[in-house]
Design a protein around this motif. Sequence first.
Motif, PDB file in Angstrom:
ATOM      1  N   MET A   1      47.709  42.816  45.303  1.00  0.00           N
ATOM      2  CA  MET A   1      48.366  41.885  44.421  1.00  0.00           C
ATOM      3  C   MET A   1      47.369  41.274  43.431  1.00  0.00           C
ATOM      4  O   MET A   1      47.676  41.142  42.254  1.00  0.00           O
ATOM      5  CB  MET A   1      49.044  40.788  45.229  1.00  0.00           C
ATOM      6  CG  MET A   1      49.796  39.829  44.331  1.00  0.00           C
ATOM      7  SD  MET A   1      50.194  38.270  45.125  1.00  0.00           S
ATOM      8  CE  MET A   1      48.794  37.307  44.697  1.00  0.00           C
ATOM      9  N   LEU A   2      46.178  40.910  43.931  1.00  0.00           N
ATOM     10  CA  LEU A   2      45.174  40.318  43.045  1.00  0.00           C
ATOM     11  C   LEU A   2      44.825  41.235  41.886  1.00  0.00           C
ATOM     12  O   LEU A   2      44.674  40.784  40.752  1.00  0.00           O
ATOM     13  CB  LEU A   2      43.893  39.994  43.828  1.00  0.00           C
ATOM     14  CG  LEU A   2      43.859  38.680  44.571  1.00  0.00           C
ATOM     15  CD1 LEU A   2      42.549  38.559  45.351  1.00  0.00           C
ATOM     16  CD2 LEU A   2      44.039  37.510  43.652  1.00  0.00           C
ATOM     17  N   GLN A   3      44.700  42.529  42.177  1.00  0.00           N
ATOM     18  CA  GLN A   3      44.332  43.458  41.114  1.00  0.00           C
ATOM     19  C   GLN A   3      45.421  43.527  40.056  1.00  0.00           C
ATOM     20  O   GLN A   3      45.138  43.546  38.865  1.00  0.00           O
ATOM     21  CB  GLN A   3      44.056  44.842  41.691  1.00  0.00           C
ATOM     22  CG  GLN A   3      43.583  45.803  40.625  1.00  0.00           C
ATOM     23  CD  GLN A   3      43.179  47.141  41.184  1.00  0.00           C
ATOM     24  OE1 GLN A   3      43.048  47.285  42.382  1.00  0.00           O
ATOM     25  NE2 GLN A   3      42.981  48.095  40.326  1.00  0.00           N
ATOM     26  N   ARG A   4      46.678  43.556  40.475  1.00  0.00           N
ATOM     27  CA  ARG A   4      47.782  43.633  39.509  1.00  0.00           C
ATOM     28  C   ARG A   4      47.910  42.354  38.700  1.00  0.00           C
ATOM     29  O   ARG A   4      48.333  42.389  37.552  1.00  0.00           O
ATOM     30  CB  ARG A   4      49.083  43.922  40.242  1.00  0.00           C
ATOM     31  CG  ARG A   4      49.200  45.338  40.740  1.00  0.00           C
ATOM     32  CD  ARG A   4      50.606  45.618  41.230  1.00  0.00           C
ATOM     33  NE  ARG A   4      51.081  44.608  42.162  1.00  0.00           N
ATOM     34  CZ  ARG A   4      51.111  44.738  43.471  1.00  0.00           C
ATOM     35  NH1 ARG A   4      50.703  45.834  44.024  1.00  0.00           N
ATOM     36  NH2 ARG A   4      51.558  43.763  44.238  1.00  0.00           N
TER      37      ARG A   4
ATOM     38  N   LEU B   1      34.701  31.828  40.981  1.00  0.00           N
ATOM     39  CA  LEU B   1      33.944  32.818  41.750  1.00  0.00           C
ATOM     40  C   LEU B   1      34.721  33.259  42.991  1.00  0.00           C
ATOM     41  O   LEU B   1      34.706  34.449  43.344  1.00  0.00           O
ATOM     42  CB  LEU B   1      32.573  32.282  42.128  1.00  0.00           C
ATOM     43  CG  LEU B   1      31.613  32.105  40.944  1.00  0.00           C
ATOM     44  CD1 LEU B   1      30.336  31.412  41.393  1.00  0.00           C
ATOM     45  CD2 LEU B   1      31.309  33.437  40.292  1.00  0.00           C
ATOM     46  N   ALA B   2      35.427  32.325  43.623  1.00  0.00           N
ATOM     47  CA  ALA B   2      36.231  32.683  44.798  1.00  0.00           C
ATOM     48  C   ALA B   2      37.348  33.651  44.428  1.00  0.00           C
ATOM     49  O   ALA B   2      37.733  34.507  45.234  1.00  0.00           O
ATOM     50  CB  ALA B   2      36.809  31.426  45.443  1.00  0.00           C
ATOM     51  N   ALA B   3      37.871  33.542  43.219  1.00  0.00           N
ATOM     52  CA  ALA B   3      38.912  34.475  42.766  1.00  0.00           C
ATOM     53  C   ALA B   3      38.305  35.773  42.263  1.00  0.00           C
ATOM     54  O   ALA B   3      38.851  36.863  42.495  1.00  0.00           O
ATOM     55  CB  ALA B   3      39.751  33.821  41.670  1.00  0.00           C
ATOM     56  N   ALA B   4      37.171  35.692  41.579  1.00  0.00           N
ATOM     57  CA  ALA B   4      36.590  36.871  40.939  1.00  0.00           C
ATOM     58  C   ALA B   4      36.004  37.859  41.944  1.00  0.00           C
ATOM     59  O   ALA B   4      36.141  39.073  41.760  1.00  0.00           O
ATOM     60  CB  ALA B   4      35.514  36.451  39.941  1.00  0.00           C
ATOM     61  N   VAL B   5      35.366  37.378  42.974  1.00  0.00           N
ATOM     62  CA  VAL B   5      34.692  38.278  43.915  1.00  0.00           C
ATOM     63  C   VAL B   5      35.665  39.266  44.558  1.00  0.00           C
ATOM     64  O   VAL B   5      35.428  40.475  44.519  1.00  0.00           O
ATOM     65  CB  VAL B   5      33.875  37.482  44.958  1.00  0.00           C
ATOM     66  CG1 VAL B   5      33.417  38.366  46.105  1.00  0.00           C
ATOM     67  CG2 VAL B   5      32.694  36.807  44.285  1.00  0.00           C
ATOM     68  N   PRO B   6      36.785  38.816  45.125  1.00  0.00           N
ATOM     69  CA  PRO B   6      37.691  39.817  45.713  1.00  0.00           C
ATOM     70  C   PRO B   6      38.326  40.737  44.664  1.00  0.00           C
ATOM     71  O   PRO B   6      38.545  41.921  44.929  1.00  0.00           O
ATOM     72  CB  PRO B   6      38.750  38.994  46.442  1.00  0.00           C
ATOM     73  CG  PRO B   6      38.582  37.600  46.001  1.00  0.00           C
ATOM     74  CD  PRO B   6      37.216  37.464  45.420  1.00  0.00           C
ATOM     75  N   VAL B   7      38.609  40.216  43.480  1.00  0.00           N
ATOM     76  CA  VAL B   7      39.197  41.055  42.438  1.00  0.00           C
ATOM     77  C   VAL B   7      38.210  42.141  42.024  1.00  0.00           C
ATOM     78  O   VAL B   7      38.564  43.330  41.965  1.00  0.00           O
ATOM     79  CB  VAL B   7      39.641  40.211  41.223  1.00  0.00           C
ATOM     80  CG1 VAL B   7      40.006  41.098  40.046  1.00  0.00           C
ATOM     81  CG2 VAL B   7      40.814  39.319  41.602  1.00  0.00           C
ATOM     82  N   TYR B   8      36.964  41.765  41.738  1.00  0.00           N
ATOM     83  CA  TYR B   8      35.944  42.757  41.386  1.00  0.00           C
ATOM     84  C   TYR B   8      35.802  43.798  42.500  1.00  0.00           C
ATOM     85  O   TYR B   8      35.714  44.995  42.237  1.00  0.00           O
ATOM     86  CB  TYR B   8      34.579  42.098  41.161  1.00  0.00           C
ATOM     87  CG  TYR B   8      34.321  41.633  39.761  1.00  0.00           C
ATOM     88  CD1 TYR B   8      34.184  42.535  38.712  1.00  0.00           C
ATOM     89  CD2 TYR B   8      34.170  40.276  39.471  1.00  0.00           C
ATOM     90  CE1 TYR B   8      33.915  42.105  37.422  1.00  0.00           C
ATOM     91  CE2 TYR B   8      33.904  39.840  38.185  1.00  0.00           C
ATOM     92  CZ  TYR B   8      33.777  40.760  37.170  1.00  0.00           C
ATOM     93  OH  TYR B   8      33.514  40.335  35.902  1.00  0.00           O
ATOM     94  N   HIS B   9      35.758  43.325  43.730  1.00  0.00           N
ATOM     95  CA  HIS B   9      35.587  44.247  44.861  1.00  0.00           C
ATOM     96  C   HIS B   9      36.718  45.274  44.904  1.00  0.00           C
ATOM     97  O   HIS B   9      36.473  46.479  45.029  1.00  0.00           O
ATOM     98  CB  HIS B   9      35.519  43.454  46.168  1.00  0.00           C
ATOM     99  CG  HIS B   9      35.360  44.316  47.374  1.00  0.00           C
ATOM    100  ND1 HIS B   9      34.181  44.956  47.684  1.00  0.00           N
ATOM    101  CD2 HIS B   9      36.247  44.673  48.331  1.00  0.00           C
ATOM    102  CE1 HIS B   9      34.343  45.658  48.788  1.00  0.00           C
ATOM    103  NE2 HIS B   9      35.582  45.508  49.193  1.00  0.00           N
ATOM    104  N   LEU B  10      37.955  44.811  44.794  1.00  0.00           N
ATOM    105  CA  LEU B  10      39.096  45.726  44.847  1.00  0.00           C
ATOM    106  C   LEU B  10      39.105  46.707  43.675  1.00  0.00           C
ATOM    107  O   LEU B  10      39.363  47.900  43.852  1.00  0.00           O
ATOM    108  CB  LEU B  10      40.401  44.927  44.863  1.00  0.00           C
ATOM    109  CG  LEU B  10      40.690  44.145  46.135  1.00  0.00           C
ATOM    110  CD1 LEU B  10      41.901  43.245  45.941  1.00  0.00           C
ATOM    111  CD2 LEU B  10      40.902  45.089  47.305  1.00  0.00           C
ATOM    112  N   VAL B  11      38.835  46.198  42.493  1.00  0.00           N
ATOM    113  CA  VAL B  11      38.837  47.059  41.304  1.00  0.00           C
ATOM    114  C   VAL B  11      37.745  48.118  41.417  1.00  0.00           C
ATOM    115  O   VAL B  11      37.981  49.297  41.121  1.00  0.00           O
ATOM    116  CB  VAL B  11      38.673  46.209  40.022  1.00  0.00           C
ATOM    117  CG1 VAL B  11      38.418  47.076  38.803  1.00  0.00           C
ATOM    118  CG2 VAL B  11      39.904  45.337  39.800  1.00  0.00           C
ATOM    119  N   MET B  12      36.558  47.719  41.840  1.00  0.00           N
ATOM    120  CA  MET B  12      35.462  48.687  41.965  1.00  0.00           C
ATOM    121  C   MET B  12      35.771  49.731  43.029  1.00  0.00           C
ATOM    122  O   MET B  12      35.499  50.926  42.828  1.00  0.00           O
ATOM    123  CB  MET B  12      34.139  47.974  42.256  1.00  0.00           C
ATOM    124  CG  MET B  12      33.596  47.252  41.039  1.00  0.00           C
ATOM    125  SD  MET B  12      31.964  46.535  41.285  1.00  0.00           S
ATOM    126  CE  MET B  12      32.355  45.095  42.248  1.00  0.00           C
TER     127      MET B  12
END
Length: 177
Positions: free
Chosen positions: A1-4, A93-104
């Motif tokens: 969901m975060l990625q979308r 940063l709390a939002a960005a870290v999981p999003v970056y991780h999933l996208v990568m």
Amino acid sequence: MLQRQRVTLGWLLGAAFLAFARPTPASIAAGGLLVAAGASVRTWAAGHIRKREALAVTGPYAHTRNPLYFGSFLMGCGALVMGRNVWLAALTLAAAVPVYHLVMRREEQTLGGIFGEAYAAYAREVPRFFPRLRAPRGSGGAFDWSLVRRHREWRSWLGGAAVALLLLARWFWWGTR
């Protein structure tokens, strides 16, 4: 969901950032250095990547598998320094870290499917996100300005300048309340 939802989340965080920022000319200047560093990394990376045509392993791609994301991360950190709000920085940063991780992770699957063992070997040697300082000899590769134009990397520089100008305007009219 975060990625979308990452674009919507980005706009919401951007609005909160402007509303709760406490910029000063000094914080804008300091953050501007990080923004410029990040935009420079993105420009360098854009001049080496031929998306889906060839596996990028030269230039910044010899240091990190994700120099575009790393450059964006530096730009984001620069904007957070400009804004001078610790709570907003922590939330971002709390939002960005999981999003970056999933996208990568998703991109790694895609690249593995396209480039097979060549990508697997590359991934074993080059760090995912934080760059290694020394790359192997001969990994400089040829930088191509036409690729930078094709990827419209000028938008990173324009976006960084826009954030700085918005925060200068915020400081000028409302101070650092």
